[in-house]
Design a protein around this motif. Structure first.
Motif, PDB file in Angstrom:
ATOM      1  N   VAL A   1       0.833  -1.208   0.000  1.00 24.86           N
ATOM      2  CA  VAL A   1       0.000   0.000   0.000  1.00 24.86           C
ATOM      3  C   VAL A   1       0.863   1.252   0.000  1.00 24.86           C
ATOM      4  O   VAL A   1       2.032   1.230   0.415  1.00 24.86           O
ATOM      5  CB  VAL A   1      -0.941   0.037   1.232  1.00 24.86           C
ATOM      6  N   ASP A   2       0.272   2.328  -0.479  1.00 22.42           N
ATOM      7  CA  ASP A   2       0.882   3.654  -0.381  1.00 22.42           C
ATOM      8  C   ASP A   2       0.145   4.425   0.700  1.00 22.42           C
ATOM      9  O   ASP A   2      -1.088   4.546   0.660  1.00 22.42           O
ATOM     10  CB  ASP A   2       0.787   4.400  -1.709  1.00 22.42           C
ATOM     11  N   ILE A   3       0.890   4.928   1.660  1.00 18.95           N
ATOM     12  CA  ILE A   3       0.320   5.697   2.765  1.00 18.95           C
ATOM     13  C   ILE A   3       0.740   7.147   2.586  1.00 18.95           C
ATOM     14  O   ILE A   3       1.932   7.475   2.619  1.00 18.95           O
ATOM     15  CB  ILE A   3       0.796   5.163   4.126  1.00 18.95           C
ATOM     16  N   GLU A   4      -0.249   8.008   2.383  1.00 21.03           N
ATOM     17  CA  GLU A   4       0.014   9.427   2.183  1.00 21.03           C
ATOM     18  C   GLU A   4      -0.282  10.198   3.465  1.00 21.03           C
ATOM     19  O   GLU A   4      -1.240   9.897   4.178  1.00 21.03           O
ATOM     20  CB  GLU A   4      -0.841   9.970   1.043  1.00 21.03           C
ATOM     21  N   GLY A   5       0.544  11.191   3.741  1.00 25.71           N
ATOM     22  CA  GLY A   5       0.333  12.001   4.936  1.00 25.71           C
ATOM     23  C   GLY A   5       1.608  12.698   5.342  1.00 25.71           C
ATOM     24  O   GLY A   5       2.466  13.009   4.501  1.00 25.71           O
ATOM     25  N   SER A   6       1.721  12.934   6.618  1.00 31.06           N
ATOM     26  CA  SER A   6       2.924  13.542   7.163  1.00 31.06           C
ATOM     27  C   SER A   6       3.790  12.418   7.741  1.00 31.06           C
ATOM     28  O   SER A   6       3.529  11.913   8.840  1.00 31.06           O
ATOM     29  CB  SER A   6       2.568  14.558   8.254  1.00 31.06           C
ATOM     30  N   VAL A   7       4.792  12.015   6.980  1.00 32.11           N
ATOM     31  CA  VAL A   7       5.588  10.837   7.358  1.00 32.11           C
ATOM     32  C   VAL A   7       6.628  11.223   8.403  1.00 32.11           C
ATOM     33  O   VAL A   7       7.428  12.131   8.200  1.00 32.11           O
ATOM     34  CB  VAL A   7       6.271  10.232   6.118  1.00 32.11           C
ATOM     35  N   SER A   8       6.589  10.501   9.507  1.00 34.63           N
ATOM     36  CA  SER A   8       7.541  10.728  10.598  1.00 34.63           C
ATOM     37  C   SER A   8       8.074   9.382  11.057  1.00 34.63           C
ATOM     38  O   SER A   8       7.573   8.321  10.680  1.00 34.63           O
ATOM     39  CB  SER A   8       6.836  11.434  11.766  1.00 34.63           C
ATOM     40  N   GLN A   9       9.068   9.425  11.921  1.00 29.88           N
ATOM     41  CA  GLN A   9       9.608   8.181  12.470  1.00 29.88           C
ATOM     42  C   GLN A   9       8.546   7.468  13.306  1.00 29.88           C
ATOM     43  O   GLN A   9       8.483   6.234  13.332  1.00 29.88           O
ATOM     44  CB  GLN A   9      10.848   8.477  13.323  1.00 29.88           C
ATOM     45  N   GLU A  10       7.693   8.244  13.961  1.00 28.15           N
ATOM     46  CA  GLU A  10       6.612   7.655  14.756  1.00 28.15           C
ATOM     47  C   GLU A  10       5.673   6.829  13.878  1.00 28.15           C
ATOM     48  O   GLU A  10       5.266   5.721  14.251  1.00 28.15           O
ATOM     49  CB  GLU A  10       5.831   8.758  15.478  1.00 28.15           C
ATOM     50  N   LEU A  11       5.337   7.347  12.709  1.00 24.77           N
ATOM     51  CA  LEU A  11       4.466   6.618  11.790  1.00 24.77           C
ATOM     52  C   LEU A  11       5.161   5.353  11.289  1.00 24.77           C
ATOM     53  O   LEU A  11       4.546   4.278  11.231  1.00 24.77           O
ATOM     54  CB  LEU A  11       4.062   7.505  10.609  1.00 24.77           C
ATOM     55  N   LEU A  12       6.438   5.460  10.949  1.00 23.74           N
ATOM     56  CA  LEU A  12       7.195   4.296  10.488  1.00 23.74           C
ATOM     57  C   LEU A  12       7.268   3.223  11.576  1.00 23.74           C
ATOM     58  O   LEU A  12       7.148   2.026  11.290  1.00 23.74           O
ATOM     59  CB  LEU A  12       8.597   4.724  10.061  1.00 23.74           C
ATOM     60  N   ASP A  13       7.437   3.654  12.813  1.00 20.15           N
ATOM     61  CA  ASP A  13       7.486   2.709  13.927  1.00 20.15           C
ATOM     62  C   ASP A  13       6.125   2.012  14.087  1.00 20.15           C
ATOM     63  O   ASP A  13       6.072   0.807  14.365  1.00 20.15           O
ATOM     64  CB  ASP A  13       7.857   3.428  15.225  1.00 20.15           C
ATOM     65  N   GLN A  14       5.046   2.775  13.917  1.00 19.80           N
ATOM     66  CA  GLN A  14       3.703   2.196  14.054  1.00 19.80           C
ATOM     67  C   GLN A  14       3.441   1.153  12.962  1.00 19.80           C
ATOM     68  O   GLN A  14       2.840   0.112  13.230  1.00 19.80           O
ATOM     69  CB  GLN A  14       2.651   3.307  13.966  1.00 19.80           C
ATOM     70  N   ILE A  15       3.918   1.425  11.762  1.00 18.88           N
ATOM     71  CA  ILE A  15       3.785   0.448  10.668  1.00 18.88           C
ATOM     72  C   ILE A  15       4.491  -0.852  11.042  1.00 18.88           C
ATOM     73  O   ILE A  15       3.965  -1.951  10.810  1.00 18.88           O
ATOM     74  CB  ILE A  15       4.358   1.023   9.357  1.00 18.88           C
ATOM     75  N   ALA A  16       5.663  -0.734  11.627  1.00 21.24           N
ATOM     76  CA  ALA A  16       6.420  -1.924  12.042  1.00 21.24           C
ATOM     77  C   ALA A  16       5.716  -2.671  13.171  1.00 21.24           C
ATOM     78  O   ALA A  16       5.679  -3.910  13.189  1.00 21.24           O
ATOM     79  CB  ALA A  16       7.830  -1.521  12.463  1.00 21.24           C
ATOM     80  N   ILE A  17       5.128  -1.927  14.097  1.00 19.76           N
ATOM     81  CA  ILE A  17       4.452  -2.536  15.249  1.00 19.76           C
ATOM     82  C   ILE A  17       3.280  -3.406  14.810  1.00 19.76           C
ATOM     83  O   ILE A  17       3.029  -4.474  15.383  1.00 19.76           O
ATOM     84  CB  ILE A  17       3.979  -1.444  16.234  1.00 19.76           C
ATOM     85  N   VAL A  18       2.540  -2.968  13.773  1.00 20.71           N
ATOM     86  CA  VAL A  18       1.357  -3.726  13.328  1.00 20.71           C
ATOM     87  C   VAL A  18       1.732  -4.844  12.356  1.00 20.71           C
ATOM     88  O   VAL A  18       0.855  -5.503  11.780  1.00 20.71           O
ATOM     89  CB  VAL A  18       0.309  -2.802  12.683  1.00 20.71           C
ATOM     90  N   GLY A  19       3.028  -5.068  12.163  1.00 21.69           N
ATOM     91  CA  GLY A  19       3.466  -6.160  11.303  1.00 21.69           C
ATOM     92  C   GLY A  19       3.773  -5.753   9.888  1.00 21.69           C
ATOM     93  O   GLY A  19       3.907  -6.602   9.004  1.00 21.69           O
TER      94      GLY A  19
END
Length: 247
Positions: free
Chosen positions: A178-196
């Protein structure tokens, strides 16, 4: 008085030729449709377009609902009596698009399926289940992801056998690209990793990230304030053709 057989025979041949030509013209013109097709439903039994083969490319469609459809209603837009698939799609109605039609102040949702009926009709399938998706997430999810969520929960139109399939180009081991559009931050990247999820290398920009993510966690990601929209990733492959140099 004797009938002139030659004249009578010639007239008969001319008459048959004329009527055959007229019939051929009527057959041909019956399959010429305007660039804007109107489809209005008063009972749900209407078939706005019936054709032996149909080309939707270059055309648009106006849909009007004039009755309250019951759950499970299917609205036929194009009844394709031929064996070929419908060519292309209406400019304002894509395969798998979720369409909102209103009657009596109530909005009813349908899904466009160009492989409906016997496999080559355009049919609108009644759908529901949006209430199971968080209201803050629904507007941020592409229709195909919404359909995939409905399918995973056997919600209409996936509560019965159907040829409809969500258009998710790349899936693997329960995850989708998927493509995720928005304000990309390290917090968002970490959340993506957390959900698998797994971020695709070199895809991260300030406003977009591409990642392989399980289906269900996409709802939670879409509720985030820093996420604007999530859609299935589509990879374009451009082949470079090299012209041999002149000797």
């Amino acid at each position: 008085m004797k009938t002139n057989f030659k004249i009578s025979c010639r007239f008969s041949i001319l008459a048959r030729t004329f009527f055959a030509a007229a019939a051929l013209l009527a057959f041909s013109t019956a399959h010429i449709f305007p660039s804007v097709v109107n489809a209005s439903y008063a009972t749900g039994a209407e078939v706005p377009v019936r054709s032996n083969g149909f080309t939707a490319t270059g055309k648009s469609i106006n849909l009007a609902l004039n009755f309250a459809p019951a759950p499970g209603t299917q609205l036929v837009v194009v009844r394709n009596t031929g064996s070929d698939l419908i060519k292309g799609a209406f400019s304002n109605l894509a395969q798998g698009q979720i369409v909102a039609l209103t009657y009596g102040g109530v909005t009813y949702k349908f899904v466009a399926n160009y492989n409906g009926g016997k496999g080559n009709d355009l049919v609108l399938l009644w759908t529901s289940g949006d209430e199971s998706i968080p209201a803050t997430a629904l507007p941020k999810l592409d229709d195909q992801i919404v359909l995939a969520l409905k399918q995973s929960r056997s919600q209409p139109p996936f509560d019965k056998p159907t040829s409809l399939e969500p258009d998710i180009p790349i899936k693997d081991a329960g995850r989708m690209l998927v493509d995720i559009e928005g304000s990309v931050s390290q917090e968002l990247l970490d959340q993506i990793a957390i959900v698998g999820g797994q971020v695709v290398n070199e895809s991260v920009t300030a406003t977009k990230v591409r990642a392989m993510v399980p289906l269900l966690p996409l709802e939670a990601l879409a509720t985030r304030a820093d996420v604007k929209f999530i859609s299935p990733a589509r990879i374009s492959i451009i082949s470079e053709v090299k012209t041999p140099s002149a000797p």
